[in-house]
Design an enzyme around this catalytic site. Structure first.
Site, PDB file in Angstrom:
ATOM      1  N   HIS A  35       0.936  -1.307   0.224  1.00 42.04           N
ATOM      2  CA  HIS A  35       0.199  -0.331   0.017  1.00 42.04           C
ATOM      3  C   HIS A  35       0.644   1.291   0.044  1.00 42.04           C
ATOM      4  CE1 HIS A  35      -4.135   0.752  -0.071  1.00 42.04           C
ATOM      5  NE2 HIS A  35      -4.610   0.869   1.356  1.00 42.04           N
ATOM      6  N   ASN A  88      -6.829   6.434   4.551  1.00 39.98           N
ATOM      7  CA  ASN A  88      -8.467   6.744   4.007  1.00 39.98           C
ATOM      8  C   ASN A  88      -8.261   8.102   4.134  1.00 39.98           C
ATOM      9  OD1 ASN A  88      -8.298   6.200   6.705  1.00 39.98           O
ATOM     10  ND2 ASN A  88     -10.467   6.001   6.739  1.00 39.98           N
ATOM     11  N   ASP A 113      -0.686   2.312  -5.641  1.00 38.57           N
ATOM     12  CA  ASP A 113      -0.817   1.176  -5.775  1.00 38.57           C
ATOM     13  C   ASP A 113      -2.302   0.330  -6.429  1.00 38.57           C
ATOM     14  OD1 ASP A 113      -1.858   1.442  -3.066  1.00 38.57           O
ATOM     15  OD2 ASP A 113      -2.551  -0.442  -2.983  1.00 38.57           O
ATOM     16  N   ASN A 134      -8.850   3.384  -1.250  1.00 35.49           N
ATOM     17  CA  ASN A 134      -8.810   4.452   0.236  1.00 35.49           C
ATOM     18  C   ASN A 134      -8.734   5.916  -0.512  1.00 35.49           C
ATOM     19  OD1 ASN A 134     -10.982   2.779   0.980  1.00 35.49           O
ATOM     20  ND2 ASN A 134      -9.869   2.186   2.449  1.00 35.49           N
TER      21      ASN A 134
END
Length: 207
Positions: A35, A88, A113, A134
């Protein structure tokens, strides 16, 4: 006229800055996660520019100002940013930096990603959905969707592995053999977007 043609028809000003946002989660425990490939690309671009990220006084982010491209008037002013909020919540820092540096939305490049692309593959595009990411979801909620993306493929999780667990794990041993090359290529793609425009960069890097 397509989105790409519309974007390419707008003259590129040498005075308006670009902003490259590497997406990830803050903290050393997340540094090697799939991520966090956006952070990895941002760190490499900072090395190339020859600068060091510093905490922004205007947003919850680390920021570095510099130039990309050949020396002289052809180079472009760039703000590199790594939001220090959770993934997020990326939209808040990005919006604050956009407003402070007066960056047009279509000169913001989010590096992130991408699950639906194989590891080692890049896709460059303008606008579109968030595909459940997110970080993109937060940025789009704040700015709208009309920003550029460098989508760095990480592939889908194996078997029945949970997606959240997969993206929050470090790259596997086989992936790490090619990770430096992949991050380097993604950084090249960012530089091509800034210097050459979307259409040329897509032709070179949408492998």
């Amino acid at each position: 006229m397509s989105e790409t043609e519309t974007w390419m028809s707008t003259p590129l000003s040498s005075t308006e800055p670009w902003m490259v946002v590497g997406l990830g989660n803050p903290g050393p425990e997340y540094a090697g996660n799939r991520h966090n490939i956006g952070f990895m690309v941002a760190d490499l671009l900072a090395e190339r520019i020859g600068g060091t990220f510093k905490r922004s006084g205007k947003a919850q982010a680390q920021v570095l100002e510099g130039r990309i491209g050949p020396p002289g008037p052809a180079s472009r002013r760039v703000v590199l940013a790594k939001p220090m909020a959770w993934m997020n919540l990326s939209g808040g820092p990005v919006t604050a930096l956009k407003d402070f540096y007066k960056v047009p939305t279509d000169r913001i490049i989010a590096v992130h990603d991408e699950l639906d692309i194989d590891f080692g593959t890049l896709r460059l595009k303008l606008g579109g959905g968030d595909n459940g990411h997110n970080g993109l979801k937060s940025i789009t909620k704040s700015l709208g969707a009309n920003y550029l993306r460098v989508r760095a493929g990480i592939g889908r999780p194996p078997g029945r592995m949970d997606v959240a667990a997969f993206v929050l794990k470090d790259f596997g041993s086989a992936e790490r053999k090619d990770l430096d090359w992949f991050v380097d290529r993604a950084a090249d793609a960012v530089e091509a977007l800034v210097s050459d425009g979307l259409e040329r960069a897509q032709g070179a890097y949408n492998s």
